[in-house]
Design a protein around this motif. Structure first.
Motif, PDB file in Angstrom:
ATOM      1  N   GLY A  33       0.795  -1.225   0.000  1.00  0.00           N
ATOM      2  CA  GLY A  33       0.000   0.000   0.000  1.00  0.00           C
ATOM      3  C   GLY A  33       0.826   1.273   0.000  1.00  0.00           C
ATOM      4  N   GLY A  34       1.927   1.278   0.728  1.00  0.00           N
ATOM      5  CA  GLY A  34       2.772   2.480   0.783  1.00  0.00           C
ATOM      6  C   GLY A  34       3.359   2.852  -0.569  1.00  0.00           C
ATOM      7  N   PRO A  35       4.039   1.926  -1.251  1.00  0.00           N
ATOM      8  CA  PRO A  35       4.574   2.260  -2.575  1.00  0.00           C
ATOM      9  C   PRO A  35       3.492   2.584  -3.606  1.00  0.00           C
ATOM     10  CG  PRO A  35       5.709   0.347  -1.699  1.00  0.00           C
ATOM     11  CD  PRO A  35       4.567   0.647  -0.771  1.00  0.00           C
ATOM     12  N   ILE A  36       2.343   1.901  -3.510  1.00  0.00           N
ATOM     13  CA  ILE A  36       1.254   2.200  -4.455  1.00  0.00           C
ATOM     14  C   ILE A  36       0.750   3.620  -4.234  1.00  0.00           C
ATOM     15  CG2 ILE A  36      -1.137   1.624  -5.031  1.00  0.00           C
ATOM     16  CD1 ILE A  36      -0.373  -1.329  -4.587  1.00  0.00           C
ATOM     17  N   SER A  38       2.415   6.101  -2.907  1.00  0.00           N
ATOM     18  CA  SER A  38       3.468   7.025  -3.333  1.00  0.00           C
ATOM     19  C   SER A  38       3.514   7.143  -4.848  1.00  0.00           C
ATOM     20  CB  SER A  38       4.822   6.545  -2.812  1.00  0.00           C
ATOM     21  OG  SER A  38       4.826   6.567  -1.409  1.00  0.00           O
ATOM     22  N   ALA A  39       3.355   6.025  -5.540  1.00  0.00           N
ATOM     23  CA  ALA A  39       3.357   6.053  -7.009  1.00  0.00           C
ATOM     24  C   ALA A  39       2.163   6.828  -7.548  1.00  0.00           C
ATOM     25  CB  ALA A  39       3.366   4.630  -7.561  1.00  0.00           C
ATOM     26  N   LEU A  40       1.002   6.645  -6.940  1.00  0.00           N
ATOM     27  CA  LEU A  40      -0.177   7.403  -7.383  1.00  0.00           C
ATOM     28  C   LEU A  40       0.001   8.895  -7.141  1.00  0.00           C
ATOM     29  CD1 LEU A  40      -3.087   5.082  -6.211  1.00  0.00           C
ATOM     30  CD2 LEU A  40      -2.380   5.571  -8.559  1.00  0.00           C
ATOM     31  N   LEU A  41       0.607   9.235  -6.018  1.00  0.00           N
ATOM     32  CA  LEU A  41       0.849  10.642  -5.711  1.00  0.00           C
ATOM     33  C   LEU A  41       1.834  11.250  -6.713  1.00  0.00           C
ATOM     34  CD1 LEU A  41      -0.059  12.718  -3.618  1.00  0.00           C
ATOM     35  CD2 LEU A  41       1.931  12.096  -2.267  1.00  0.00           C
ATOM     36  N   ALA A  42       2.889  10.523  -7.027  1.00  0.00           N
ATOM     37  CA  ALA A  42       3.867  11.009  -8.013  1.00  0.00           C
ATOM     38  C   ALA A  42       3.239  11.107  -9.395  1.00  0.00           C
ATOM     39  CB  ALA A  42       5.078  10.083  -8.043  1.00  0.00           C
ATOM     40  N   THR A  43       2.403  10.135  -9.741  1.00  0.00           N
ATOM     41  CA  THR A  43       1.725  10.180 -11.042  1.00  0.00           C
ATOM     42  C   THR A  43       0.786  11.376 -11.126  1.00  0.00           C
ATOM     43  OG1 THR A  43       1.848   7.777 -11.193  1.00  0.00           O
ATOM     44  CG2 THR A  43       0.257   8.862 -12.623  1.00  0.00           C
ATOM     45  N   ALA A  44       0.058  11.649 -10.058  1.00  0.00           N
ATOM     46  CA  ALA A  44      -0.830  12.816 -10.041  1.00  0.00           C
ATOM     47  C   ALA A  44      -0.026  14.107 -10.183  1.00  0.00           C
ATOM     48  CB  ALA A  44      -1.641  12.832  -8.748  1.00  0.00           C
ATOM     49  N   TRP A  45       1.129  14.165  -9.513  1.00  0.00           N
ATOM     50  CA  TRP A  45       1.985  15.345  -9.639  1.00  0.00           C
ATOM     51  C   TRP A  45       2.463  15.515 -11.083  1.00  0.00           C
ATOM     52  CZ3 TRP A  45       3.274  19.558  -6.984  1.00  0.00           C
ATOM     53  CH2 TRP A  45       4.350  20.300  -7.432  1.00  0.00           C
ATOM     54  N   LEU A  46       2.902  14.415 -11.694  1.00  0.00           N
ATOM     55  CA  LEU A  46       3.379  14.492 -13.073  1.00  0.00           C
ATOM     56  C   LEU A  46       2.260  14.836 -14.045  1.00  0.00           C
ATOM     57  CD1 LEU A  46       5.883  11.516 -13.205  1.00  0.00           C
ATOM     58  CD2 LEU A  46       6.409  13.958 -13.335  1.00  0.00           C
TER      59      LEU A  46
END
Length: 107
Positions: A33-36, A38-46
């Motif tokens: 859950g943590g990496p997922i 974080s990845a969603l947050l980074a994807t939203a930022w990008l």
């Protein structure tokens, strides 16, 4: 107390098997859950800022350290306390003490 409420070593063995399954599932979910997140947050930022890859990476790492890692540590400690409590009950049963299931608490 009635005899059906008494804890035996066979009961503890069954409980340990069930707890092992639940423990592995919840720790796996917390670890993934943590990496997922974080990845969603980074994807939203990008998606909102297409050129900021370095900021997205820093955001992913910081969000994992602030949200994902504490969640994982919390579940590991939770299951460690339950395992310790089961060990305490097993020691009491092995010592010949009559332990009733209604008296056992997992707090």
């Amino acid at each position: 107390m009635e005899s059906a409420d008494r804890i035996t070593l066979d009961d503890l063995s069954d409980v340990r098997k069930a707890v092992a399954v639940m423990r592995s599932r919840s720790i796996l979910a917390a670890a993934a859950g943590g990496p997922i997140f974080s990845a969603l947050l980074a994807t939203a930022w990008l998606w909102l800022h297409p050129g900021g890859v370095s900021v997205a990476v820093v955001l992913a790492v910081v969000s994992y350290l602030l949200f994902g890692l504490p969640l994982l540590v919390r579940w590991i400690l939770h299951w460690r306390r339950i395992h310790q409590r089961l060990t305490d009950v097993e020691v009491r049963v092995n010592a010949g003490e009559t332990v009733y299931g209604s008296e056992v608490r997992f707090r």
